[in-house]
Design a protein around this motif. Structure first.
Motif, PDB file in Angstrom:
ATOM      1  N   ALA A   1     -28.701  -2.014  47.181  1.00 51.52           N
ATOM      2  CA  ALA A   1     -27.823  -1.737  48.314  1.00 51.52           C
ATOM      3  C   ALA A   1     -28.165  -2.676  49.455  1.00 51.52           C
ATOM      4  N   ALA A   2     -27.176  -3.370  49.990  1.00 53.88           N
ATOM      5  CA  ALA A   2     -27.413  -4.309  51.084  1.00 53.88           C
ATOM      6  C   ALA A   2     -26.087  -4.646  51.749  1.00 53.88           C
ATOM      7  N   VAL A   3     -26.188  -5.126  52.977  1.00 52.62           N
ATOM      8  CA  VAL A   3     -24.998  -5.532  53.726  1.00 52.62           C
ATOM      9  C   VAL A   3     -24.479  -6.845  53.151  1.00 52.62           C
TER      10      VAL A   3
ATOM     11  N   GLY B   1     -13.354   5.676  54.418  1.00 55.12           N
ATOM     12  CA  GLY B   1     -12.853   5.974  53.078  1.00 55.12           C
ATOM     13  C   GLY B   1     -13.375   7.316  52.592  1.00 55.12           C
ATOM     14  N   GLY B   2     -13.205   7.558  51.291  1.00 54.83           N
ATOM     15  CA  GLY B   2     -13.675   8.801  50.691  1.00 54.83           C
ATOM     16  C   GLY B   2     -12.662   9.924  50.732  1.00 54.83           C
ATOM     17  N   GLN B   3     -11.389   9.586  50.705  1.00 53.04           N
ATOM     18  CA  GLN B   3     -10.342  10.612  50.746  1.00 53.04           C
ATOM     19  C   GLN B   3     -10.578  11.674  49.674  1.00 53.04           C
TER      20      GLN B   3
ATOM     21  N   SER C   1     -22.714  -0.602  47.378  1.00 52.92           N
ATOM     22  CA  SER C   1     -23.264   0.615  46.786  1.00 52.92           C
ATOM     23  C   SER C   1     -23.456   0.412  45.294  1.00 52.92           C
ATOM     24  N   PRO C   2     -24.693   0.334  44.817  1.00 56.22           N
ATOM     25  CA  PRO C   2     -24.889   0.241  43.359  1.00 56.22           C
ATOM     26  C   PRO C   2     -24.304   1.444  42.624  1.00 56.22           C
TER      27      PRO C   2
ATOM     28  N   PRO D   1     -18.501  -2.549  47.508  1.00 54.32           N
ATOM     29  CA  PRO D   1     -18.895  -2.486  48.917  1.00 54.32           C
ATOM     30  C   PRO D   1     -18.160  -1.362  49.635  1.00 54.32           C
ATOM     31  N   ILE D   2     -18.881  -0.627  50.473  1.00 52.85           N
ATOM     32  CA  ILE D   2     -18.325   0.467  51.251  1.00 52.85           C
ATOM     33  C   ILE D   2     -18.372   0.066  52.726  1.00 52.85           C
TER      34      ILE D   2
END
Length: 598
Positions: A31-33, A115-117, A50-51, A56-57
């Protein structure tokens, strides 16, 4: 007047990227920017790989009040979760509520996942509706180390959310003991397994985005439903400071009255708030039985809508601040002198949030909606909005731009805005964002007419060329390349496409030595260190490399001669090379050229 710097400024130091992406971003499974976009001087969008979700989130941050004042300090984290209809462009707490303004003078890093609806911020059992949701893993295991390592965030954490986010906030805290110091639920569903509640959740997630709740927690009555019920997790929340609230469903001050007395015309908002009220009361009763303290607020009116959640965000802040170990009030500050005079004239800056503090060769003061810089040489100027964000992301006055030398102002085309600095300028449009121009690029762009010239506005930051000593910057209609020996020149259109296919500056052509120029029959050409690229509507774009072949074509009159434009690049033939033209070809063997007409 726009400030143009000489080429010497370009050769002195190339513009650094706004943010250095950690090396971990390039490692699979870490996980990284991966990308950073500064939206203002204290609001930033991060794309964190996000692994668990293999994507990417986007996570936006509202940086702490003292972020600029105390550059070595770290701050507690307040995670703010969205509702059931969460969108992919922005978290509802900034889109539909006023979190950005409210937290501007609070000393906490506010973290806003985007996100994450319909997800309930859970790890779903199965992919569904095109999504692989592993939100709990992301929010509890992947994201916190990234923020602690790279974004000055401590391990003191709180979480709060509305509706779906309120349920999730309690679940994240209860399922991960010790992770959170504070948790708040505004209109959350805090009993998910009681009679009729699984069916209500199934209806809600399907209505909001076409999701299937069985992919989330399995069939109702299964172990995952029990594992995600705040009511059943209540004993795990003993050491967490808790705040819960809900309205009654009756029409309140933010509702449009319906035909039925005391009820809103928002029937869905009425029904959802009644469900929230009942489940919250049951949850609080369970906490009381366990002798676990909770701050519960049952409002006499109010429906399931944003104005009420914005109100609860403000009401709960004192408790959140106490649990997170930060001061609940804003800093005591005042503005005077040159900065005070500007701030008084620019009421849109809002109130100050810090005192004046030294920076570079001057002083600066932070306000709710921007920063004001002052120095004896550069004057006093506000830097705000997207331009302020880009400036902050570069490092502000300690960057190559130095101090601002003028205020932000609109451009003649009515589309863009710009601001000048000691070391360059920042240009912004809604389509291109805020981009820095300086040195040789700014000088050449200015000669060509600035934003009104053939290149248009910049669309990306200046970057080093990877294998040769130089730099590149992209514009709406062209790309500029620079090297210390060739200067800065524009390449565009079909010629740019061909240059890209050949390998840009790493090709035998090298860097451009002139910008594109017109030829006969609507043709165009650009010269490079190792040759040129010619284009016409009938022949297309092709390179002609320096050497005997180009000399032979030149002796025929270039495109004006009997051979016309090139219709191929040079290619190998037995004993030499050949290049084809519209009405013939040239072959070079052992340095001798043979011109063949058709």
């Amino acid at each position: 007047m726009r400030r143009i710097l000489g080429i010497a400024a370009m050769t002195a130091a190339l513009l650094a990227p706004a943010v250095t992406v950690p090396a971990q971003a390039q490692q699979p499974g870490v996980a990284a920017v991966q990308r950073v976009e500064w939206l203002s001087d204290r609001r930033v969008a991060l794309w964190v790989f996000s692994p668990a979700m293999n994507t990417p989130i986007q996570v936006q941050m509202l940086l702490a009040r003292d972020w600029n004042l105390r550059p070595e300090a770290k701050f507690p984290m307040l995670l703010m979760l969205d509702g059931l209809r969460a969108q992919d462009d922005e978290n509802g707490w900034t889109k539909d509520a006023d979190a950005e303004v409210f937290y501007a003078d609070k000393n906490v890093n506010v973290v806003l996942p985007v996100g994450g609806q319909s997800s309930f911020y859970s790890d779903w059992l199965e992919p569904n509706n095109g999504h692989t949701y592993k939100w709990e893993t992301f929010l509890t295991e992947e994201l916190p180390p990234v923020l602690e390592r790279d974004w000055r965030t401590t391990d003191v954490r709180g979480v709060q959310g509305l509706s779906m986010g309120g349920t999730a906030a309690m679940n994240l805290a209860g399922r991960n003991p010790g992770l959170m110091k504070y948790v708040a639920s505004y209109s959350g569903l805090l009993t998910t397994t009681t009679l009729g509640m699984p069916q209500a959740i199934e209806f809600a997630v399907r209505d909001a985005g076409g999701f299937d709740s069985s992919a989330m927690w399995g069939p109702p009555g299964g172990p995952e439903w029990d594992a995600h019920d705040p009511y059943l997790l209540a004993d795990k929340l003993r050491d967490v400071s808790m705040y819960v609230s809900s309205g009654s469903g009756l029409a309140g001050s933010h509702d449009q009255a319906g035909e039925v007395p005391l009820l809103s015309e928002n029937w869905a908002g009425t029904g959802l708030e009644i469900l929230s009220r009942l489940s919250t009361q049951n949850f609080v009763t369970k906490l009381e039985q366990l002798e676990i303290p909770v701050q519960a607020n049952y409002r006499p009116s109010g429906t399931h809508t944003w104005p009420y959640w914005d109100f609860e965000m403000r009401q709960s802040w004192t408790q959140a601040a106490s649990a997170l170990g930060t001061d609940p009030a804003g800093a005591a500050c005042a503005s005077d002198g040159a900065i005070g005079s500007l701030a008084q004239a620019a009421a849109w800056l809002g109130g100050c949030v810090t005192t004046e503090y030294p920076v570079a060769d001057g002083v600066v003061q932070d306000f709710r909606n921007g920063r004001v810089f002052h120095s004896a040489t550069a004057g006093t100027h506000a830097v705000t909005g997207r331009i302020g964000g880009t400036y902050a992301g570069m490092g502000g006055p300690t960057s190559a731009l130095g101090m601002p030398t003028g205020g932000e102002h609109p451009l003649p085309d009515g589309r863009g805005r710009m601001q000048t600095f000691e070391g360059g300028s920042i240009y912004w449009t809604p389509q291109t964002g805020a981009q820095v121009l300086r040195g040789a690029f700014l000088e050449e762009w200015g000669k060509q007419g600035f934003e009104g010239g053939p290149a248009g506005y910049p669309v990306a930051a200046e970057a080093r060329t990877p294998s040769r000593d130089g730099a590149v910057q992209s514009f709406e209609h062209a790309t500029m390349f620079y090297s210390p020996t060739t200067g800065a020149h524009r390449v565009e259109g079909f010629i740019l496409d061909r240059y890209a296919q050949l390998g840009f500056e790493n090709s035998p052509l090298g860097f451009p030595v002139s910008s594109e120029a017109p030829l006969k029959d609507l043709g165009r050409f650009s010269r490079f260190e190792g040759g040129a690229i010619y284009w016409s509507p009938l022949s297309g774009a092709w390179s002609v490399r320096n050497g005997p072949l180009a000399d032979a074509w030149g002796a025929q009159g270039f495109e004006n001669g009997r051979l016309g434009y090139p219709v191929s690049d040079e290619f190998a033939v037995p004993g030499g090379i050949q290049q084809n033209f519209q009405t013939g070809f040239i072959v070079v063997r052992e340095g001798e050229s043979e011109v063949h007409g058709v």
